[in-house]
Design a protein around this motif. Structure first.
Motif, PDB file in Angstrom:
ATOM      1  N   ALA A  82     -26.584  45.341  -2.158  1.00 33.41           N
ATOM      2  CA  ALA A  82     -26.764  45.833  -0.789  1.00 33.41           C
ATOM      3  C   ALA A  82     -26.824  44.642   0.156  1.00 33.41           C
ATOM      4  CB  ALA A  82     -28.041  46.662  -0.693  1.00 33.41           C
ATOM      5  N   ASP A  83     -26.809  44.938   1.436  1.00 36.19           N
ATOM      6  CA  ASP A  83     -26.914  43.910   2.474  1.00 36.19           C
ATOM      7  C   ASP A  83     -28.214  43.124   2.271  1.00 36.19           C
ATOM      8  OD1 ASP A  83     -27.094  42.438   4.815  1.00 36.19           O
ATOM      9  OD2 ASP A  83     -26.639  44.131   6.130  1.00 36.19           O
ATOM     10  N   GLU A  84     -28.098  41.843   2.011  1.00 34.29           N
ATOM     11  CA  GLU A  84     -29.286  41.023   1.800  1.00 34.29           C
ATOM     12  C   GLU A  84     -29.708  40.315   3.083  1.00 34.29           C
ATOM     13  OE1 GLU A  84     -29.232  38.595  -1.839  1.00 34.29           O
ATOM     14  OE2 GLU A  84     -27.556  39.830  -2.524  1.00 34.29           O
ATOM     15  N   GLY A  85     -28.942  40.537   4.146  1.00 39.56           N
ATOM     16  CA  GLY A  85     -29.322  39.972   5.436  1.00 39.56           C
ATOM     17  C   GLY A  85     -28.847  38.559   5.655  1.00 39.56           C
ATOM     18  N   TRP A  86     -28.025  38.015   4.766  1.00 37.97           N
ATOM     19  CA  TRP A  86     -27.500  36.688   5.066  1.00 37.97           C
ATOM     20  C   TRP A  86     -25.991  36.613   5.000  1.00 37.97           C
ATOM     21  CZ3 TRP A  86     -31.900  34.840   1.615  1.00 37.97           C
ATOM     22  CH2 TRP A  86     -31.733  35.288   0.323  1.00 37.97           C
ATOM     23  N   GLY A  87     -25.391  37.766   5.258  1.00 40.74           N
ATOM     24  CA  GLY A  87     -23.971  37.726   5.586  1.00 40.74           C
ATOM     25  C   GLY A  87     -22.995  37.708   4.427  1.00 40.74           C
ATOM     26  N   ILE A  88     -23.475  37.764   3.178  1.00 42.20           N
ATOM     27  CA  ILE A  88     -22.481  37.769   2.105  1.00 42.20           C
ATOM     28  C   ILE A  88     -22.051  39.212   1.821  1.00 42.20           C
ATOM     29  CG2 ILE A  88     -23.132  35.585   1.049  1.00 42.20           C
ATOM     30  CD1 ILE A  88     -24.658  37.120  -1.086  1.00 42.20           C
ATOM     31  N   PRO A  89     -20.759  39.393   1.568  1.00 45.30           N
ATOM     32  CA  PRO A  89     -20.275  40.757   1.347  1.00 45.30           C
ATOM     33  C   PRO A  89     -20.871  41.366   0.084  1.00 45.30           C
ATOM     34  CG  PRO A  89     -18.459  39.139   1.329  1.00 45.30           C
ATOM     35  CD  PRO A  89     -19.726  38.372   1.388  1.00 45.30           C
ATOM     36  N   THR A  90     -21.074  42.669   0.123  1.00 49.16           N
ATOM     37  CA  THR A  90     -21.576  43.327  -1.087  1.00 49.16           C
ATOM     38  C   THR A  90     -20.418  43.515  -2.067  1.00 49.16           C
ATOM     39  OG1 THR A  90     -21.222  45.476  -0.081  1.00 49.16           O
ATOM     40  CG2 THR A  90     -23.423  44.553   0.099  1.00 49.16           C
ATOM     41  N   VAL A  91     -20.754  43.678  -3.343  1.00 48.36           N
ATOM     42  CA  VAL A  91     -19.725  43.822  -4.373  1.00 48.36           C
ATOM     43  C   VAL A  91     -19.802  45.222  -4.978  1.00 48.36           C
ATOM     44  CG1 VAL A  91     -19.761  41.363  -4.901  1.00 48.36           C
ATOM     45  CG2 VAL A  91     -21.180  42.935  -6.240  1.00 48.36           C
ATOM     46  N   LYS A  92     -18.795  45.528  -5.806  1.00 50.27           N
ATOM     47  CA  LYS A  92     -18.746  46.834  -6.461  1.00 50.27           C
ATOM     48  C   LYS A  92     -19.991  47.057  -7.327  1.00 50.27           C
ATOM     49  CE  LYS A  92     -13.816  47.611  -6.959  1.00 50.27           C
ATOM     50  NZ  LYS A  92     -12.707  47.812  -7.889  1.00 50.27           N
ATOM     51  N   PRO A  93     -20.399  48.313  -7.467  1.00 50.64           N
ATOM     52  CA  PRO A  93     -21.529  48.595  -8.361  1.00 50.64           C
ATOM     53  C   PRO A  93     -21.210  48.149  -9.792  1.00 50.64           C
ATOM     54  CG  PRO A  93     -20.916  50.550  -7.090  1.00 50.64           C
ATOM     55  CD  PRO A  93     -19.849  49.523  -6.845  1.00 50.64           C
ATOM     56  N   VAL A  94     -22.261  47.849 -10.534  1.00 47.35           N
ATOM     57  CA  VAL A  94     -22.115  47.429 -11.925  1.00 47.35           C
ATOM     58  C   VAL A  94     -22.710  48.524 -12.805  1.00 47.35           C
ATOM     59  CG1 VAL A  94     -22.459  45.521 -13.528  1.00 47.35           C
ATOM     60  CG2 VAL A  94     -22.710  45.116 -11.071  1.00 47.35           C
ATOM     61  N   LYS A  95     -22.004  48.888 -13.870  1.00 42.10           N
ATOM     62  CA  LYS A  95     -22.525  49.908 -14.784  1.00 42.10           C
ATOM     63  C   LYS A  95     -23.661  49.338 -15.632  1.00 42.10           C
ATOM     64  CE  LYS A  95     -19.054  53.392 -15.330  1.00 42.10           C
ATOM     65  NZ  LYS A  95     -18.366  53.095 -14.063  1.00 42.10           N
ATOM     66  N   GLY A  96     -24.628  50.177 -15.923  1.00 45.21           N
ATOM     67  CA  GLY A  96     -25.718  49.785 -16.805  1.00 45.21           C
ATOM     68  C   GLY A  96     -25.476  50.269 -18.227  1.00 45.21           C
ATOM     69  N   ASP A  97     -26.426  49.980 -19.083  1.00 43.92           N
ATOM     70  CA  ASP A  97     -26.401  50.469 -20.462  1.00 43.92           C
ATOM     71  C   ASP A  97     -27.827  50.941 -20.765  1.00 43.92           C
ATOM     72  OD1 ASP A  97     -26.380  50.821 -23.243  1.00 43.92           O
ATOM     73  OD2 ASP A  97     -24.878  49.237 -23.516  1.00 43.92           O
ATOM     74  N   PRO A  98     -28.182  52.120 -20.242  1.00 42.55           N
ATOM     75  CA  PRO A  98     -29.588  52.558 -20.331  1.00 42.55           C
ATOM     76  C   PRO A  98     -30.123  52.594 -21.755  1.00 42.55           C
ATOM     77  CG  PRO A  98     -28.335  54.003 -18.868  1.00 42.55           C
ATOM     78  CD  PRO A  98     -27.334  53.094 -19.520  1.00 42.55           C
ATOM     79  N   ALA A  99     -29.272  52.958 -22.716  1.00 47.98           N
ATOM     80  CA  ALA A  99     -29.790  53.045 -24.098  1.00 47.98           C
ATOM     81  C   ALA A  99     -30.222  51.657 -24.585  1.00 47.98           C
ATOM     82  CB  ALA A  99     -28.727  53.641 -25.020  1.00 47.98           C
ATOM     83  N   LEU A 100     -29.401  50.658 -24.333  1.00 49.61           N
ATOM     84  CA  LEU A 100     -29.782  49.294 -24.725  1.00 49.61           C
ATOM     85  C   LEU A 100     -30.974  48.807 -23.906  1.00 49.61           C
ATOM     86  CD1 LEU A 100     -29.459  46.647 -26.248  1.00 49.61           C
ATOM     87  CD2 LEU A 100     -27.589  46.029 -24.684  1.00 49.61           C
ATOM     88  N   SER A 101     -30.984  49.126 -22.610  1.00 47.60           N
ATOM     89  CA  SER A 101     -32.129  48.746 -21.770  1.00 47.60           C
ATOM     90  C   SER A 101     -33.441  49.269 -22.351  1.00 47.60           C
ATOM     91  CB  SER A 101     -31.974  49.298 -20.351  1.00 47.60           C
ATOM     92  OG  SER A 101     -31.000  48.589 -19.631  1.00 47.60           O
ATOM     93  N   TRP A 102     -33.432  50.571 -22.717  1.00 45.14           N
ATOM     94  CA  TRP A 102     -34.672  51.152 -23.239  1.00 45.14           C
ATOM     95  C   TRP A 102     -35.041  50.562 -24.601  1.00 45.14           C
ATOM     96  CZ3 TRP A 102     -38.303  53.020 -20.470  1.00 45.14           C
ATOM     97  CH2 TRP A 102     -38.019  53.700 -19.285  1.00 45.14           C
ATOM     98  N   HIS A 103     -34.037  50.236 -25.390  1.00 48.75           N
ATOM     99  CA  HIS A 103     -34.333  49.581 -26.666  1.00 48.75           C
ATOM    100  C   HIS A 103     -34.992  48.216 -26.420  1.00 48.75           C
ATOM    101  CE1 HIS A 103     -33.921  48.089 -30.737  1.00 48.75           C
ATOM    102  NE2 HIS A 103     -33.290  47.028 -30.269  1.00 48.75           N
ATOM    103  N   ILE A 104     -34.475  47.484 -25.445  1.00 51.91           N
ATOM    104  CA  ILE A 104     -35.075  46.175 -25.117  1.00 51.91           C
ATOM    105  C   ILE A 104     -36.496  46.370 -24.581  1.00 51.91           C
ATOM    106  CG2 ILE A 104     -34.920  44.197 -23.536  1.00 51.91           C
ATOM    107  CD1 ILE A 104     -31.839  44.340 -23.909  1.00 51.91           C
ATOM    108  N   ILE A 105     -36.670  47.365 -23.708  1.00 52.71           N
ATOM    109  CA  ILE A 105     -38.012  47.637 -23.156  1.00 52.71           C
ATOM    110  C   ILE A 105     -38.997  47.968 -24.276  1.00 52.71           C
ATOM    111  CG2 ILE A 105     -39.333  49.343 -21.814  1.00 52.71           C
ATOM    112  CD1 ILE A 105     -36.809  49.431 -19.906  1.00 52.71           C
ATOM    113  N   GLU A 106     -38.583  48.873 -25.165  1.00 53.91           N
ATOM    114  CA  GLU A 106     -39.488  49.269 -26.257  1.00 53.91           C
ATOM    115  C   GLU A 106     -39.810  48.078 -27.159  1.00 53.91           C
ATOM    116  OE1 GLU A 106     -37.859  53.871 -26.273  1.00 53.91           O
ATOM    117  OE2 GLU A 106     -37.300  52.541 -27.930  1.00 53.91           O
ATOM    118  N   SER A 107     -38.797  47.262 -27.422  1.00 49.26           N
ATOM    119  CA  SER A 107     -39.023  46.091 -28.279  1.00 49.26           C
ATOM    120  C   SER A 107     -39.956  45.090 -27.605  1.00 49.26           C
ATOM    121  CB  SER A 107     -37.694  45.396 -28.586  1.00 49.26           C
ATOM    122  OG  SER A 107     -36.793  46.288 -29.183  1.00 49.26           O
TER     123      SER A 107
END
Lengths: 287, 131
Positions: A82-107
């Protein structure tokens, strides 16, 4: 089982975003910085990671002083810039990997890291610019991400030792993930720089180069520094070295340096780049 | 925990953003964060004083913003990551802010960076006792 292909650590200053947006990669000022990246892109083309687990600090886009987790792990299906307030253009959204995220969180929690879990999370330049440096051109990102933020805004900061242990724990979590995915671990920020006050512009090249060497062969050596030591040696914002340490710590065994690059300055900052191949993963593939 | 803030006093030209600074500067930094939205940037530029009145800052903090006195804003609890959004709203880069904070013309500051940055010598430790 998941395989960690290696680690890439890189600087992430916002002005890189402007340089990319304005196609200044070959300007005399920027060329010595951008010239570091093609060998790492070529290596990434060979090892083809599916997921990037990224250690970085959020500079106030997602977390502010009202709530500032020391460590936080994203578990969203998609992450937006999103707009960070210092003028750099925003980029395309990045896909997540929720299953791996939750595995890392649980670990991590099983390993007694009391992290913050985030099912919604904006990602700032510290995640997006490193992706843009690795996979330029503005197309769809070829990797899913698991963002892991580390507080470098508000002191007290985590210690380098704790950051290193976090990286080790994340490395163990990835190694125990049941899915057959190839994982790149990234650490972004640094190297030496100070943006504020009368010491702005402070650069410590000998310290940076010592750290880059140590990250290859003797990374634990860096855990003897305190956050204060890093402020003194690497500048007030140079503490971001801890993200590099965490990314290195995720690789448990021997590593081979794929490429390293160092250039001063990018804006106020020493630009660093280090790519390490996980030898264990290379052997596993050969077998 | 003894002396977290004190421990940083030996580093020249540096105000570490610790609890003391964060408590002082909370609303100043909130104001800065509001500048992440284009509408707010426009409102601020249209009437700076009136915009600053929306945040419960001290008068000293408001004046430091109006004066674009970044060292003063830092002394009053501003964090550079957030203060830089004021600079960006004005159309200035981090390097321009750094030149203001260090009291040298921007081209001179840029030349120092191109030559390798502010030197280590004399800038690590005030007492010289740091290991």
């Amino acid at each position: 089982m998941a395989t960690i292909v290696g680690s890439v650590m890189t600087s992430h200053v916002p002005s890189i975003g402007n340089a990319i947006a304005k196609h200044r990669e070959n300007d005399p000022y920027w060329k010595p910085f951008f010239d570091g990246y093609p060998p790492v892109r070529a290596w990434l083309d060979r090892v083809k990671p599916d997921v990037a687990v990224v250690f970085y600090q959020d500079h106030g886009l997602n977390f502010f002083l009202d709530k500032m987790p020391t460590f936080a792990v994203g578990a969203a299906p998609e992450y937006r810039n999103a707009d960070e307030g210092w003028g750099i253009p925003t980029v395309k959204p990045v896909k997540g990997d929720p299953a791996l995220s939750w595995h890392i969180i649980e670990s991590l929690v099983a390993d007694e890291f009391d992290i913050t879990m985030c099912q919604e999370m904006k990602v700032d330049h510290a995640l997006t610019l490193p992706l843009a440096l690795m996979w330029p051109g503005g197309g769809d990102w070829p990797v899913r991400v698991v963002p892991i933020t580390m507080n470098h805004v508000q002191h007290p900061l985590p210690s380098p030792k704790r950051s290193y242990r976090l990286g080790e724990s994340v490395g163990r979590a990835i190694a125990s993930w049941k899915e057959d995915v190839r994982v790149l671990v990234m650490g972004t920020g640094g190297l030496s720089h100070q943006l504020d006050g009368q010491r702005a512009g402070f650069i410590n090249k000998p310290f940076d180069l010592m750290c880059m060497d140590a990250l290859v062969d003797d990374p634990k050596k860096l855990t003897r520094y305190s956050a204060l030591d890093l402020v003194r040696e690497a500048g007030a914002q140079g503490t971001e070295l801890m993200a590099w340490m965490a990314a290195r710590a995720a690789l448990p065994g021997r590593v081979t340096k794929v490429h390293s690059h160092y250039h001063v300055p990018i804006s106020n900052t020493a630009g660093g780049l280090l790519a390490l191949q996980n030898d264990g993963a290379a052997l596993a593939r050969a077998a | 925990m003894k002396g977290y803030n004190e421990a940083f006093q030996d580093i020249p030209g540096t105000v570490v953003f610790d609890a003391t600074q964060s408590r002082l500067g909370y609303h100043l930094n909130q104001f800065c964060m509001s500048l992440m939205k284009a509408d707010n940037r426009a409102a601020f530029k249209a009437g700076e004083r009136a915009y600053l009145e929306r945040w419960p800052m001290t008068e000293e903090q408001r004046q430091a913003v109006l004066d674009r006195d970044y060292n003063r804003m830092i002394a009053l609890g501003g964090n550079i990551y957030f203060l830089a959004k004021i600079g960006a709203t004005d159309g200035f880069s981090f390097q321009n802010l750094a030149s203001k904070m260090t009291g040298v013309p921007e081209d001179e500051y840029k030349a120092m960076m191109v030559a390798g940055g502010r030197p280590i010598e004399g800038n690590r430790s005030k007492t010289g006792k740091a290991k």
